[in-house]
Design a protein around this motif. Structure first.
Motif, short mmCIF file in Angstrom:
data_model
loop_
_atom_site.label_atom_id
_atom_site.label_comp_id
_atom_site.label_asym_id
_atom_site.label_seq_id
_atom_site.Cartn_x
_atom_site.Cartn_y
_atom_site.Cartn_z
N ALA A 167 -30.32 42.30 -2.23
CA ALA A 167 -29.23 43.23 -2.54
C ALA A 167 -28.28 42.55 -3.51
O ALA A 167 -27.85 41.43 -3.27
N ASN A 168 -28.00 43.23 -4.58
CA ASN A 168 -27.07 42.68 -5.56
C ASN A 168 -25.63 42.91 -5.13
O ASN A 168 -25.31 43.93 -4.51
N VAL A 169 -24.78 41.97 -5.45
CA VAL A 169 -23.36 42.13 -5.21
C VAL A 169 -22.84 43.16 -6.21
O VAL A 169 -23.17 43.11 -7.39
N LYS A 170 -22.06 44.09 -5.73
CA LYS A 170 -21.51 45.13 -6.61
C LYS A 170 -20.00 45.10 -6.53
O LYS A 170 -19.43 44.81 -5.48
N ASN A 171 -19.38 45.38 -7.64
CA ASN A 171 -17.92 45.34 -7.71
C ASN A 171 -17.35 46.75 -7.77
O ASN A 171 -17.88 47.61 -8.44
N ILE A 172 -16.25 46.91 -7.09
CA ILE A 172 -15.44 48.12 -7.21
C ILE A 172 -14.09 47.64 -7.73
O ILE A 172 -13.44 46.81 -7.09
#
Length: 169
Positions: free
Chosen positions: A35-40
């Motif tokens: 799972a890739n780290v995702k930014n908000i």
């Protein structure tokens, strides 16, 4: 991953080895998941002078920005499409089990809780409801117009079928 549960009652062992009383072998197979780290994120432009001149401005901006991030996080956790940079939200996870509408909200939610236990082999720990659906349940009354949930004076964590209710648009 998958698993095989071979647990069963066995006779008392009378010898060592694979004879009487030997335990059956269960199995677990694991899958590698990445799972890739995702930014908000988002920002509001503000000059250093504005922030220095109005001490409360930084607090207001920080609260607004944090609220925006949390609102988007909720949207992603529940309904993220899983495409592009979106999370895969609860509504879009493959293998989920849906509960079809049955009679009314009370019946449908209770059957959903049962389905989590019997089909999902898990224990439900909350209901996530749209505020309109929770309002319908919260305002439900018996044949003498008494609120099932105690009405406007009810205090505490909202609960349905013994589980906490989380409202989510």
């Amino acid at each position: 991953g998958t698993h095989t549960n071979a647990a069963t009652v066995v006779a008392e062992a009378t010898a060592t080895g694979n004879g009487t009383g030997a335990s059956p072998e269960s199995a677990m197979a694991f899958s590698v998941v990445t799972a890739n780290v995702k930014n908000i994120s988002h920002f509001l432009p503000a000059s250093r002078f504005a922030l220095n001149d109005a001490g409360q401005m930084r607090t207001l901006i920080d609260k607004f920005l944090m609220y925006g991030v949390m609102e988007e996080l909720e949207d992603q956790i529940v309904g993220g499409s899983g495409t592009g940079n979106d999370f895969t939200g609860l509504l879009n996870i493959s293998g989920g089990t849906a509960q079809a509408w049955d009679t009314d909200l009370f019946t449908t939610t209770r059957k959903g809780r049962t389905k989590v236990r019997t089909t999902g082999r898990a224990r439900a720990n909350a209901f996530v409801l749209n505020p309109s659906d929770w309002e319908t349940l919260d305002l439900a009354t018996d044949n003498e117009n008494r609120y099932y949930y105690g009405g406007p004076s009810a205090m505490g964590v909202p609960r349905l079928w013994g589980l906490p209710v989380v409202e989510c648009e």
